[in-house]
Motif scaffolding. Structure first.
Motif, PDB file in Angstrom:
ATOM      1  N   LEU A 402     139.654 104.308  -8.243  1.00 29.89           N
ATOM      2  CA  LEU A 402     139.845 103.022  -7.805  1.00 29.89           C
ATOM      3  C   LEU A 402     138.531 102.355  -7.400  1.00 29.89           C
ATOM      4  CD1 LEU A 402     142.824 103.515  -5.126  1.00 29.89           C
ATOM      5  CD2 LEU A 402     143.045 102.768  -7.375  1.00 29.89           C
ATOM      6  N   GLN A 405     137.211 101.187 -10.525  1.00 34.65           N
ATOM      7  CA  GLN A 405     137.814 100.157 -11.272  1.00 34.65           C
ATOM      8  C   GLN A 405     137.534  98.858 -10.234  1.00 34.65           C
ATOM      9  OE1 GLN A 405     141.834 101.796 -11.130  1.00 34.65           O
ATOM     10  NE2 GLN A 405     141.368 103.106 -12.910  1.00 34.65           N
ATOM     11  N   GLY A 406     136.870  99.030  -9.249  1.00 31.19           N
ATOM     12  CA  GLY A 406     136.700  97.890  -8.417  1.00 31.19           C
ATOM     13  C   GLY A 406     137.974  97.387  -7.581  1.00 31.19           C
ATOM     14  N   LYS A 407     138.896  98.366  -7.366  1.00 33.62           N
ATOM     15  CA  LYS A 407     140.002  97.957  -6.519  1.00 33.62           C
ATOM     16  C   LYS A 407     140.067  98.387  -5.193  1.00 33.62           C
ATOM     17  CE  LYS A 407     143.037  98.398 -10.884  1.00 33.62           C
ATOM     18  NZ  LYS A 407     144.068  98.968 -11.494  1.00 33.62           N
ATOM     19  N   ALA A 408     138.877  99.282  -4.566  1.00 33.30           N
ATOM     20  CA  ALA A 408     138.744  99.710  -3.399  1.00 33.30           C
ATOM     21  C   ALA A 408     137.467  99.842  -3.143  1.00 33.30           C
ATOM     22  CB  ALA A 408     139.543 101.005  -3.266  1.00 33.30           C
ATOM     23  N   ASP A 409     137.176  99.487  -1.939  1.00 33.77           N
ATOM     24  CA  ASP A 409     135.826 100.048  -1.291  1.00 33.77           C
ATOM     25  C   ASP A 409     135.817 101.427  -1.126  1.00 33.77           C
ATOM     26  OD1 ASP A 409     136.662  99.767   1.080  1.00 33.77           O
ATOM     27  OD2 ASP A 409     135.932  98.003   1.470  1.00 33.77           O
TER      28      ASP A 409
END
Length: 426
Positions: A402, A405-409
Motif C-alpha cells: 500500500l 502504491q501511494g495508498k497509505a503512509d
C-alpha cells in the motif's frame, strides 16, 4: 530451494517444471513384482535426477518417481494428504517457512531419529539442525537440504553512475547496518534519476525479519508481532524508504519483476543464494559483468531452505528414510551445489570443502559466491517461526505494498498490518 509466501522463487521456475513433472499417485503405487516404488515430492527442481539414477544403480530393487508441483500447491496438497491419511509421497520436501505448519502435526511424520538421523547432527549448521528438530532433542522432522544465506546483489554500472564504489569489499563497507543501507539509497537516488534503490519493499522487509531470533512469535509460540520492537523498527524503516522513492514497486517473482531486472530498474536486491540464478535468467547474457555480490547489512541471515521428510502413511518408511538420507548426504549436497541448480549446502563439511569455498559465478563479475554465502550461513542465528507465522506475516507485506502504491503512509500502513494480523490470528 527455500522460499516462503513472499519468496515466490518457484513462481516462474516450478510453473515450467510442473508441466513435465510426473503426476505419480500415492506412495508405493504401481509397484513392479519384486520391487518397491518410492515417490519423491518437491516444489521445484532440486537437482535430484542424477542422484536418483545413481541411487538406483546401487538399489536395483527400488523404483523412484519424482513429483514436482508449484510452491504453494505442493504444501497445501501435503496438508490435505496429511489430514486425510493418504496420497502423500514417500519423501516430501517442506520449505522452512512452511515447516511450522507441519510441526503441529509432527506425529504424522516419521521420527528420523529412529533411523539414525542423530548420527548426522555434527554435519549440520547448528541453526539448521535446530529447525529440523523443532526445538526438541528426541525428534528429527527432516533432513536439511539447502540454505538460503543472504547477500546483496548490485549493479556496478549504476553504482558508478552515482559516484559510489563498485568493488565488492568497498560496497559491503557502505552498509554495516540497514540504516546505512537506506542512507546509501538516499545518496544514490540524489545522483541517479529514474532508477530505484531496491526492487521490492516486501523483499527488503523479509530479509530484515529473517535476521531476527524472534520475529512474529516467541519461543512459546505466542504472537508478538505487535509488541516486538524489531518488527515495528524494520517495518517503519522499510516503509519510510519506500515512501521516499527507494522501491521499484515490483511484485516479487512476477513477470513485471523479471522485466524490471532486465531493464535495470533497481541498483540493489536482497539476494539469498538461490536468487542469483533468477537474476541471471531475468537479466540475460547481455548483462553479464554488470552485477556483483556484496555482504548483506546486519551480518548474516537466511531466506529459504528446505527439509526432506517422510510421512508415516507410506508403505516403505524405512526405505524412504534411507533415500532421504542419501539425497541430503554430504556427497549429494556437493554435487547439487556444483550443478546448474547451485543450491547452497547446509552441511558444514561441504561448506568448508575447497571446491565449494573456491566456487565463483563469472556472470556476477567472478564473485566468490562459495565464500560469500558460506560466511553468511555461518554468521546467522536461528530464526524462530511460529505455527501461524504466515497468517501473521502476510498482512505486513500487504501493508508495505500500500505504501508502494501511494495508498497509505508508513503509520497508516503499520496500523493496518497490525489490525489484519490480529484478525487472521483469531
Amino acid at each position: 530451494m527455500g522460499r516462503t509466501r513472499a519468496r515466490r522463487t518457484v513462481g516462474a521456475l516450478a510453473a515450467a517444471v510442473s508441466l513435465v513433472a510426473l503426476s505419480a499417485c500415492g506412495s508405493g503405487s504401481g509397484e513392479a513384482e519384486g520391487k518397491i516404488t518410492l515417490t519423491v515430492a518437491t516444489f521445484s527442481d532440486f537437482g535430484y535426477k542424477p542422484l536418483i539414477e545413481e541411487y538406483k544403480r546401487t538399489h536395483p530393487d527400488v523404483v523412484i518417481k519424482e513429483r514436482i508441483s508449484q510452491f504453494d500447491q505442493h504444501h497445501n496438497q501435503l496438508s490435505t494428504q496429511v489430514a486425510s491419511g493418504s496420497g502423500a509421497a514417500d519423501v516430501v520436501a517442506i520449505e522452512e517457512g512452511y515447516l511450522p505448519r507441519f510441526r503441529a502435526v509432527k506425529d504424522k511424520f516419521v521420527n528420523l531419529a529412529d533411523h539414525g538421523a542423530n548420527d548426522r547432527r555434527g554435519e549440520y549448521l547448528d541453526w539448521k539442525w535446530q529447525q529440523a528438530t523443532l526445538g526438541t532433542s528426541d525428534f528429527v522432522m527432516g533432513y536439511g537440504t539447502d540454505v538460503g544465506s543472504l547477500a546483496v546483489c548490485y549493479r556496478k554500472d549504476l553504482f558508478a553512475k552515482a559516484g559510489l564504489p563498485t568493488d565488492r569489499a568497498a560496497v559491503s563497507a557502505l552498509w554495516p547496518t540497514w540504516d546505512a543501507y537506506f542512507a546509501t539509497g538516499d545518496r544514490f537516488r540524489s545522483k541517479v534519476k529514474g532508477k530505484a534503490w531496491f526492487d521490492s519493499s516486501g523483499n527488503i522487509f523479509t530479509a530484515m525479519m529473517n535476521q531476527t531470533e524472534f520475529g512474529f512469535f516467541d519461543a512459546k509460540d505466542q504472537y508478538i508481532g505487535e509488541t516486538n520492537p524489531k518488527v515495528k523498527e524494520f517495518f517503519e524503516a522499510t516503509a519510510r524508504a519506500t515512501a521516499a522513492g527507494q522501491s521499484a514497486n515490483l511484485q516479487p517473482f512476477s513477470q513485471q519483476w523479471n522485466t524490471g531486472i532486465k531493464l535495470g530498474r533497481m541498483a540493489t536486491m536482497t539476494c539469498p543464494a538461490w536468487m542469483t540464478g533468477l537474476i541471471k535468467t531475468a537479466a540475460g547474457d547481455s548483462a553479464a559483468g554488470s552485477w556483483d555480490i556484496a555482504a548483506v547489512p546486519g551480518g548474516g541471515g537466511n531466506w529459504g531452505g528446505s527439509f526432506l521428510t517422510v510421512p508415516k502413511q507410506g508403505k516403505h518408511v524405512k526405505e524412504a528414510a534411507e533415500l532421504a538420507n542419501f539425497l541430503t548426504s554430504a556427497a549429494s549436497q556437493k554435487k547439487i551445489f556444483t550443478s546448474p541448480v547451485g543450491a547452497l549446502p547446509s552441511l558444514v563439511p561441504v561448506l568448508d570443502d575447497p571446491e565449494v569455498q573456491g566456487a565463483q559465478q563469472d556472470w556476477f563479475s567472478h564473485a566468490p559466491t562459495g565464500k560469500i554465502f558460506a560466511a553468511s550461513a555461518r554468521s546467522l542465528k536461528p530464526n524462530y517461526r511460529g505455527t501461524k507465522d504466515q497468517q501473521a506475516r502476510i498482512p505486513f507485506g500487504n501493508a508495505l505494498q500500500l505504501v508502494e502504491q501511494g495508498k497509505a503512509d508508513p503509520e497508516a500502513a503499520w496500523n493496518k498490518a497490525v489490525a489484519e494480523a490480529a484478525k487472521n490470528l483469531r
